[in-house]
Write a protein that holds these residues in place. Structure first.
Motif, PDB file in Angstrom:
ATOM      1  N   PHE A 151       0.833  -1.212   0.000  1.00  0.00           N
ATOM      2  CA  PHE A 151       0.000   0.000   0.000  1.00  0.00           C
ATOM      3  C   PHE A 151       0.863   1.256   0.000  1.00  0.00           C
ATOM      4  CE2 PHE A 151      -2.048   3.532   2.214  1.00  0.00           C
ATOM      5  CZ  PHE A 151      -3.172   3.709   1.420  1.00  0.00           C
ATOM      6  N   ASP A 152       0.477   2.198  -0.857  1.00  0.00           N
ATOM      7  CA  ASP A 152       1.044   3.546  -0.874  1.00  0.00           C
ATOM      8  C   ASP A 152      -0.103   4.540  -0.950  1.00  0.00           C
ATOM      9  OD1 ASP A 152       3.956   3.378  -0.909  1.00  0.00           O
ATOM     10  OD2 ASP A 152       3.706   2.349  -2.829  1.00  0.00           O
ATOM     11  N   TRP A 153       0.013   5.638  -0.238  1.00  0.00           N
ATOM     12  CA  TRP A 153      -0.979   6.691  -0.395  1.00  0.00           C
ATOM     13  C   TRP A 153      -0.908   7.226  -1.822  1.00  0.00           C
ATOM     14  CZ3 TRP A 153      -4.771   7.535   2.935  1.00  0.00           C
ATOM     15  CH2 TRP A 153      -4.613   7.112   4.266  1.00  0.00           C
ATOM     16  N   PRO A 154      -2.029   7.666  -2.398  1.00  0.00           N
ATOM     17  CA  PRO A 154      -2.022   8.101  -3.798  1.00  0.00           C
ATOM     18  C   PRO A 154      -1.189   9.355  -4.018  1.00  0.00           C
ATOM     19  CG  PRO A 154      -4.112   8.662  -2.738  1.00  0.00           C
ATOM     20  CD  PRO A 154      -3.364   7.781  -1.777  1.00  0.00           C
ATOM     21  N   ASP A 155      -0.602   9.437  -5.193  1.00  0.00           N
ATOM     22  CA  ASP A 155       0.130  10.642  -5.576  1.00  0.00           C
ATOM     23  C   ASP A 155      -0.840  11.808  -5.768  1.00  0.00           C
ATOM     24  OD1 ASP A 155       2.527   9.246  -5.611  1.00  0.00           O
ATOM     25  OD2 ASP A 155       2.331   8.724  -7.742  1.00  0.00           O
ATOM     26  N   GLU A 156      -0.382  12.989  -5.446  1.00  0.00           N
ATOM     27  CA  GLU A 156      -1.221  14.179  -5.612  1.00  0.00           C
ATOM     28  C   GLU A 156      -1.270  14.608  -7.082  1.00  0.00           C
ATOM     29  OE1 GLU A 156       0.361  17.135  -3.003  1.00  0.00           O
ATOM     30  OE2 GLU A 156      -0.400  16.172  -1.197  1.00  0.00           O
ATOM     31  N   ARG A 157      -2.450  15.047  -7.495  1.00  0.00           N
ATOM     32  CA  ARG A 157      -2.657  15.597  -8.834  1.00  0.00           C
ATOM     33  C   ARG A 157      -3.483  16.864  -8.687  1.00  0.00           C
ATOM     34  NH1 ARG A 157      -3.925  10.209 -12.561  1.00  0.00           N
ATOM     35  NH2 ARG A 157      -1.932   9.161 -12.157  1.00  0.00           N
ATOM     36  N   PRO A 158      -2.823  17.986  -8.368  1.00  0.00           N
ATOM     37  CA  PRO A 158      -3.540  19.218  -8.026  1.00  0.00           C
ATOM     38  C   PRO A 158      -4.465  19.693  -9.142  1.00  0.00           C
ATOM     39  CG  PRO A 158      -1.225  19.372  -7.419  1.00  0.00           C
ATOM     40  CD  PRO A 158      -1.360  18.135  -8.253  1.00  0.00           C
ATOM     41  N   THR A 159      -5.583  20.272  -8.744  1.00  0.00           N
ATOM     42  CA  THR A 159      -6.518  20.811  -9.717  1.00  0.00           C
ATOM     43  C   THR A 159      -5.925  22.016 -10.431  1.00  0.00           C
ATOM     44  OG1 THR A 159      -8.743  21.709 -10.013  1.00  0.00           O
ATOM     45  CG2 THR A 159      -7.601  22.345  -8.004  1.00  0.00           C
ATOM     46  N   THR A 160      -6.309  22.204 -11.655  1.00  0.00           N
ATOM     47  CA  THR A 160      -5.916  23.405 -12.403  1.00  0.00           C
ATOM     48  C   THR A 160      -7.089  24.373 -12.520  1.00  0.00           C
ATOM     49  OG1 THR A 160      -6.476  22.300 -14.489  1.00  0.00           O
ATOM     50  CG2 THR A 160      -4.189  22.143 -13.727  1.00  0.00           C
ATOM     51  N   ASP A 161      -8.235  23.997 -11.942  1.00  0.00           N
ATOM     52  CA  ASP A 161      -9.436  24.820 -12.019  1.00  0.00           C
ATOM     53  C   ASP A 161      -9.545  25.789 -10.852  1.00  0.00           C
ATOM     54  OD1 ASP A 161     -11.117  24.487 -14.297  1.00  0.00           O
ATOM     55  OD2 ASP A 161     -11.546  22.436 -13.647  1.00  0.00           O
ATOM     56  N   THR A 162     -10.285  26.851 -11.079  1.00  0.00           N
ATOM     57  CA  THR A 162     -10.759  27.742 -10.032  1.00  0.00           C
ATOM     58  C   THR A 162     -12.272  27.583  -9.974  1.00  0.00           C
ATOM     59  OG1 THR A 162     -11.122  29.607 -11.527  1.00  0.00           O
ATOM     60  CG2 THR A 162      -8.912  29.378 -10.561  1.00  0.00           C
ATOM     61  N   VAL A 163     -12.905  28.246  -9.006  1.00  0.00           N
ATOM     62  CA  VAL A 163     -14.370  28.248  -8.975  1.00  0.00           C
ATOM     63  C   VAL A 163     -14.908  28.783 -10.292  1.00  0.00           C
ATOM     64  CG1 VAL A 163     -16.398  29.284  -7.870  1.00  0.00           C
ATOM     65  CG2 VAL A 163     -14.511  28.422  -6.463  1.00  0.00           C
ATOM     66  N   GLY A 164     -14.289  29.855 -10.789  1.00  0.00           N
ATOM     67  CA  GLY A 164     -14.754  30.467 -12.025  1.00  0.00           C
ATOM     68  C   GLY A 164     -14.642  29.577 -13.235  1.00  0.00           C
ATOM     69  N   THR A 165     -13.466  28.971 -13.443  1.00  0.00           N
ATOM     70  CA  THR A 165     -13.298  28.127 -14.635  1.00  0.00           C
ATOM     71  C   THR A 165     -14.126  26.848 -14.526  1.00  0.00           C
ATOM     72  OG1 THR A 165     -11.317  27.079 -13.684  1.00  0.00           O
ATOM     73  CG2 THR A 165     -10.987  29.034 -15.078  1.00  0.00           C
ATOM     74  N   ALA A 166     -14.289  26.334 -13.304  1.00  0.00           N
ATOM     75  CA  ALA A 166     -15.078  25.111 -13.130  1.00  0.00           C
ATOM     76  C   ALA A 166     -16.550  25.334 -13.422  1.00  0.00           C
ATOM     77  CB  ALA A 166     -14.905  24.572 -11.709  1.00  0.00           C
ATOM     78  N   LEU A 167     -17.046  26.545 -13.111  1.00  0.00           N
ATOM     79  CA  LEU A 167     -18.488  26.792 -13.203  1.00  0.00           C
ATOM     80  C   LEU A 167     -18.882  27.736 -14.327  1.00  0.00           C
ATOM     81  CD1 LEU A 167     -19.411  27.186  -9.411  1.00  0.00           C
ATOM     82  CD2 LEU A 167     -19.395  25.108 -10.808  1.00  0.00           C
ATOM     83  N   ALA A 168     -17.939  28.119 -15.170  1.00  0.00           N
ATOM     84  CA  ALA A 168     -18.220  29.119 -16.207  1.00  0.00           C
ATOM     85  C   ALA A 168     -19.402  28.724 -17.085  1.00  0.00           C
ATOM     86  CB  ALA A 168     -16.978  29.347 -17.065  1.00  0.00           C
ATOM     87  N   ASP A 169     -19.442  27.465 -17.545  1.00  0.00           N
ATOM     88  CA  ASP A 169     -20.537  27.053 -18.434  1.00  0.00           C
ATOM     89  C   ASP A 169     -21.866  27.037 -17.704  1.00  0.00           C
ATOM     90  OD1 ASP A 169     -19.649  24.853 -16.903  1.00  0.00           O
ATOM     91  OD2 ASP A 169     -20.462  23.427 -18.351  1.00  0.00           O
ATOM     92  N   MET A 170     -21.875  26.627 -16.452  1.00  0.00           N
ATOM     93  CA  MET A 170     -23.112  26.589 -15.679  1.00  0.00           C
ATOM     94  C   MET A 170     -23.612  27.996 -15.362  1.00  0.00           C
ATOM     95  SD  MET A 170     -22.501  23.552 -12.912  1.00  0.00           S
ATOM     96  CE  MET A 170     -22.691  21.828 -13.363  1.00  0.00           C
TER      97      MET A 170
END
Length: 424
Positions: free
Chosen positions: A175-194
């Motif tokens: 067992f190993d803890w998962p590697d980090e994969r940081p988000t590249t989104d902000t609230v704005g970019t994540a929700l722009a279409d909505m």
């Protein structure tokens, strides 16, 4: 290849979906809230048991169907450890953490995964954490705690979660803890279409302002009012991002109704996306439908474990259970990241009552005298500690744990019998 999982305190399915995507197949999901259970059933043809997870009439952990189980998982209630609450720990009728550990002892899954709030990682619960690790070791499991931030696993939200993973000795070395994969989104970019779905003229300016990840979304409980985005500090953080956190909207802003400088509220669908779901795209692997009225939907979403984080941890467990290639790790040789309480350890090992000076000495002298009483007060909230006068000094002896681990005479049963509709 799939591995089996039973999930307790499943909520509306954040952890459920993440584990499914990691390769686990549900034998059963158990959930107290009927609305959340309805959401589970609306999305998957799983066996869902509704009611108190510790009630044998709701489900029977000893059922033959659960033998040879690969994973027991759950998002046990957070209020006992929440920084925003009273941090009653083992004294809170909602505390199921220690009970879940005992459940693993009864069911004997190959692995256990439990998640909770950051508060459980604080010094207040050092003794509680050590109790859990010690009990798991007695049951034959290696275990570790880790504080995971959702934004480090692709979710545009802060959301720290304290996760316990325990694995049987045959599989733990892989067992190993998962590697980090940081988000590249902000609230704005994540929700722009909505936010711009109705061609609201202020959307571009709003996206520019909402230029950071979201603060932790707070789902709340049945004991508190309607849906909003959290306490005062959180509301201020949302305001900085151009979001009105005083409630949840029914729809995205519309031209002619909302001016370009309008500060919008989020819809439940937007909140779901910030939790790691993709509710608008029916082809997305994270697609999920939420049932019930708006406040219930918001609570289901806000209280969930973000699916991408659950998937990352689940995938690490899946690999440990299914792939023993590579070099086996000696986890026991690695110092745990989370510090535990040396006073608790000294009390547990003692064969007789010990004075404060003796306990401090047994703890390696790392505890200052003025800090001793504070630490004893914290431990006394979760453990039964007898006190005896010894001349001009006082001696202490650890005699029990206050938490619910299945006792028939525990105060938890009365609380559930009289107020189950208000417990969440």
């Amino acid at each position: 290849m799939s591995l089996s999982v039973v999930e307790i305190c499943a909520g509306a399915g954040g952890q459920s979906l993440g584990l499914e995507l990691a390769g686990f197949e549900h034998k059963l999901a158990v959930e107290l809230d009927e609305n959340a259970a309805a959401t589970l059933r609306a999305n998957r043809d799983w066996d869902v048991a509704v009611g108190d997870v510790a009630d044998k009439s709701v489900w029977n952990p000893e059922d033959s169907a659960f033998r040879r189980l690969d994973l027991l998982a759950g998002g046990v209630p957070c209020p006992p450890f929440s920084i925003a609450g009273k941090q009653l720990g083992a004294n809170d009728e909602r505390d199921l953490f220690a009970w879940a550990v005992e459940l693993a002892g009864r069911m004997r899954p190959r692995a256990l995964m439990l998640e909770n709030v950051r508060g459980l990682s604080m010094p207040r619960f050092a003794g509680y954490r050590q109790h859990v690790k010690d009990r798991l070791a007695e049951l034959g499991y290696w275990s570790d705690w880790k504080l995971l931030e959702a934004h480090q696993y692709g979710v545009p939200q802060l959301r720290p979660r304290f996760v316990l993973v325990a694995i049987n000795s045959d599989d733990a070395g892989w067992f190993d803890w998962p590697d980090e994969r940081p988000t590249t989104d902000t609230v704005g970019t994540a929700l722009a279409d909505m936010m711009g779905v109705h061609k609201w003229p202020g959307v571009a300016k709003w996206v520019e302002k909402a230029n950071d990840i979201a603060p932790t979304i707070v789902g709340g409980s049945k004991k508190h009012g309607g849906a909003d985005l959290g306490p005062t500090r959180a509301k201020q953080a949302w305001k900085t991002l151009g979001v009105d956190a005083m409630g949840v909207a029914d729809d995205a802003p519309k031209p002619g109704v909302h001016p370009a400088d309008h500060t919008p509220k989020l819809t439940t669908e937007m909140v779901a996306r910030l939790q790691g779901w993709e509710p608008f795209d029916s082809d997305a692997e994270y697609f999920w439908t939420f049932t019930g009225r708006k406040t219930s939907r918001y609570r289901q979403i806000g209280n969930a474990f973000p699916p991408p984080v659950a998937r990352a941890v689940g995938a690490s467990i899946f690999r440990a259970l299914s792939d023993h290639s590579g070099e086996r790790k000696d986890h026991l040789a690695v110092e745990a990241e989370v510090m535990h309480d040396p006073i608790y350890s000294a009390l547990k090992l003692a064969s007789a009552a010990m004075t404060a000076k003796e306990l401090v000495r047994a703890a390696g002298g790392r505890i200052e005298a003025r800090d001793f009483e504070r630490r004893m007060a914290m431990l006394s909230r979760d453990f039964v500690i007898e006190e005896h006068e010894v001349g001009n000094d006082r001696a202490y002896r650890l005699t029990g744990f206050k938490g619910f681990v299945g006792q028939q005479d525990h105060d938890r049963h009365l609380a559930f019998a009289t107020a189950v509709n208000r417990i969440s």
